[in-house]
Design a protein around this motif. Structure first.
Motif, PDB file in Angstrom:
ATOM      1  N   LYS A 260      -8.835   0.355   4.979  1.00  0.00           N
ATOM      2  CA  LYS A 260      -8.708   0.037   3.677  1.00  0.00           C
ATOM      3  C   LYS A 260      -9.538   0.296   2.690  1.00  0.00           C
ATOM      4  CE  LYS A 260      -4.845  -3.075   5.898  1.00  0.00           C
ATOM      5  NZ  LYS A 260      -4.691  -4.514   5.788  1.00  0.00           N
TER       6      LYS A 260
ATOM      7  N   ALA B   9      -3.926  11.786  -4.400  1.00  0.00           N
ATOM      8  CA  ALA B   9      -4.234  11.360  -3.337  1.00  0.00           C
ATOM      9  C   ALA B   9      -2.456  11.206  -2.376  1.00  0.00           C
ATOM     10  CB  ALA B   9      -3.327   9.798  -3.729  1.00  0.00           C
TER      11      ALA B   9
ATOM     12  N   ILE C  93       0.548  -1.234  -0.003  1.00  0.00           N
ATOM     13  CA  ILE C  93      -0.035  -0.353  -0.256  1.00  0.00           C
ATOM     14  C   ILE C  93       0.580   1.080   0.498  1.00  0.00           C
ATOM     15  CG2 ILE C  93      -1.945   1.586   1.265  1.00  0.00           C
ATOM     16  CD1 ILE C  93      -3.035  -0.942   2.346  1.00  0.00           C
TER      17      ILE C  93
ATOM     18  N   SER D 135       0.686  10.230   0.445  1.00  0.00           N
ATOM     19  CA  SER D 135       1.900   9.495  -0.037  1.00  0.00           C
ATOM     20  C   SER D 135       1.573   8.858   1.374  1.00  0.00           C
ATOM     21  CB  SER D 135       3.593   9.853  -0.792  1.00  0.00           C
ATOM     22  OG  SER D 135       4.408   8.676   0.113  1.00  0.00           O
ATOM     23  N   ILE D 136       2.037   7.318   1.535  1.00  0.00           N
ATOM     24  CA  ILE D 136       2.148   6.753   2.478  1.00  0.00           C
ATOM     25  C   ILE D 136       2.938   6.873   3.688  1.00  0.00           C
ATOM     26  CG2 ILE D 136       3.686   4.501   2.033  1.00  0.00           C
ATOM     27  CD1 ILE D 136       0.488   4.194   3.804  1.00  0.00           C
TER      28      ILE D 136
ATOM     29  N   CYS E 206      -7.652   5.313   3.407  1.00  0.00           N
ATOM     30  CA  CYS E 206      -8.121   6.332   3.847  1.00  0.00           C
ATOM     31  C   CYS E 206      -9.009   6.770   4.895  1.00  0.00           C
ATOM     32  CB  CYS E 206      -9.641   6.303   2.769  1.00  0.00           C
ATOM     33  SG  CYS E 206     -11.147   5.163   3.411  1.00  0.00           S
TER      34      CYS E 206
ATOM     35  N   ASP F 261      -4.864   0.192  -4.465  1.00  0.00           N
ATOM     36  CA  ASP F 261      -5.256   0.555  -3.171  1.00  0.00           C
ATOM     37  C   ASP F 261      -4.467   0.767  -2.122  1.00  0.00           C
ATOM     38  OD1 ASP F 261      -5.959  -2.464  -3.782  1.00  0.00           O
ATOM     39  OD2 ASP F 261      -4.269  -3.741  -3.905  1.00  0.00           O
ATOM     40  N   GLY F 262      -4.915   1.144  -1.146  1.00  0.00           N
ATOM     41  CA  GLY F 262      -5.101   2.426   0.014  1.00  0.00           C
ATOM     42  C   GLY F 262      -4.830   2.422   1.406  1.00  0.00           C
TER      43      GLY F 262
ATOM     44  N   HIS G  23      -0.695   4.649  -1.246  1.00  0.00           N
ATOM     45  CA  HIS G  23      -1.531   5.512  -1.186  1.00  0.00           C
ATOM     46  C   HIS G  23      -2.190   6.323   0.276  1.00  0.00           C
ATOM     47  CE1 HIS G  23       0.021   6.144  -5.576  1.00  0.00           C
ATOM     48  NE2 HIS G  23       0.059   5.343  -5.365  1.00  0.00           N
ATOM     49  N   VAL G  24      -2.520   7.011   0.490  1.00  0.00           N
ATOM     50  CA  VAL G  24      -3.701   7.797   1.323  1.00  0.00           C
ATOM     51  C   VAL G  24      -4.447   8.920   0.876  1.00  0.00           C
ATOM     52  CG1 VAL G  24      -3.770   8.830   3.598  1.00  0.00           C
ATOM     53  CG2 VAL G  24      -1.818   7.726   2.903  1.00  0.00           C
TER      54      VAL G  24
END
Length: 374
Positions: A40, A28, A9, A30-31, A67, A64-65, A11-12
């Protein structure tokens, strides 16, 4: 975030990344960014903004990410084609239902168990496939228009900078054009650099907008000038707006320039007589040396704005004062060259206007189709 990295994963997504009435998620974080988000989602899911549902935020993701907790993650179950879900939740009836069932004061939220009770007509799978094909074809049309719009905006940006450095000949071959250093940066060696107040004047002396002579005139505040384009977004008189504080009077010979937050590049070329707020400078160029439209377009360039921003060491709300504006330099080619530059930039602006009208009408048609179907 190590566990998230291990799961692939990257992306946030927060509510700020979802655009109103857009089925696509276009941004989006970045993690790597610090976050407490843990909810998720998977590629193909719909992210619905359950906080302030009236903003109509519901977008499909292509990765996938994780939120925000203010986002409800939706996924199609058996009986509903996944390709149709983005359109089911992007119709006015669904948003109205979500708003009606939201609770809270300044920041109302809708719970999933309320959304789960939303009912809509769902045709058989075969018809769902046909509807999905129609709606995604309409979406492809819109995405193509957006692509053309973005490319044209980039062309406008590039040409603004090139034309005010090299001149019209830059469109053929900029490499053969000789430049010189000036107080407004690199410019064509045939041009002159003039100090702003030597070739233009800023109106001083305010008028009373309550006076009958002025109350019926259109009043422009900086909030009614679109950044970076010069469009005036609303035309209302001083009386309609109940303006009571002093304003500047401008005429067809003026352009108007917002001195608040100059990095927004709020400049307009009204071509009528009106009033502007005290936060706007009416500027009248010397017509013997400077074409009004040329000055308008130059004030929209990064070339001008970046040099002006060197004065902006204030915190809070930066402003440009008269002395700072007057100390700036303007590249001045011949009047014929100025008019040629204006014609090129105006042609690009006209093209953008046509593209945006087409985009607006296509989005309206898409919305109408979605509302009719569901």
């Amino acid at each position: 975030m190590k566990d998230m990295h291990a799961e692939g994963i990257a992306h946030v997504v927060g509510l700020e990344h979802i655009d109103p009435e857009d089925i696509h998620l276009r941004r989006a974080a970045s993690i790597e960014d610090s976050t407490t988000f843990t909810k998720k989602f998977r590629k193909g899911d719909i992210l619905f903004g359950r906080r302030r549902a009236y903003l109509k935020k519901a977008a499909q993701v292509n990765f996938d990410g994780i939120c925000s907790g203010d986002i409800t993650v939706m996924r199609a179950k058996e009986g509903l084609l996944p390709k149709l879900l983005p359109f089911v939740v992007n119709n006015d009836k669904f948003f109205d239902y979500a708003v009606k069932h939201s609770a809270g004061g300044l920041s109302p939220r809708v719970k999933f168990h309320d959304l789960a009770n939303y009912e809509f007509l769902l045709p058989p799978k075969e018809q769902q496939a046909q509807l999905a094909e129609l709606l995604w074809a309409m979406d492809e049309v819109i995405e193509n228009i957006i692509f053309v719009k973005e490319k044209t905006e980039f062309l406008r940006l590039i040409n603004r900078e090139k034309l005010f450095t090299y001149g019209i000949a830059a469109l053929d071959n900029a490499k053969n054009i000789k430049l010189k250093n000036s107080k407004c940066g690199l410019i064509n060696k045939e041009w002159q650099a003039h100090k702003f107040f030597n070739i233009a004047e800023v109106t001083s002396g305010q008028v009373d907008p309550k006076d009958e002579k002025y109350s019926g005139l259109v009043q422009i505040g900086s909030e009614r000038i679109e950044p970076n384009t010069g469009r005036i977004t609303e035309f209302k008189t001083a009386k309609e707006l109940n303006i009571t504080s002093g304003n500047y009077l401008f005429s067809k010979e003026h352009i108007i320039y917002s001195k608040i937050r100059p990095y927004f590049k709020k400049v307009a070329n009204p071509n009528f007589t009106g009033l502007c707020s005290a936060d706007i400078y009416p500027i009248k160029p010397n017509s013997d040396l400077l074409c009004k439209e040329y000055l308008f377009y130059y004030l929209l360039t990064d070339k001008f704005t970046q040099k002006l921003l060197r004065f902006q060491n204030r915190t809070g709300m930066p402003k440009v004062n008269r002395e700072e504006l007057g100390s700036m330099y303007i590249p001045v080619p011949s009047l014929d060259e100025q008019k040629g530059i204006v014609n090129i930039l105006k042609h690009i602006d006209d093209s953008l206007d046509a593209i945006e009208k087409k985009l607006s009408s296509s989005k309206a048609l898409q919305k109408s189709l979605i509302n009719q179907i569901f």
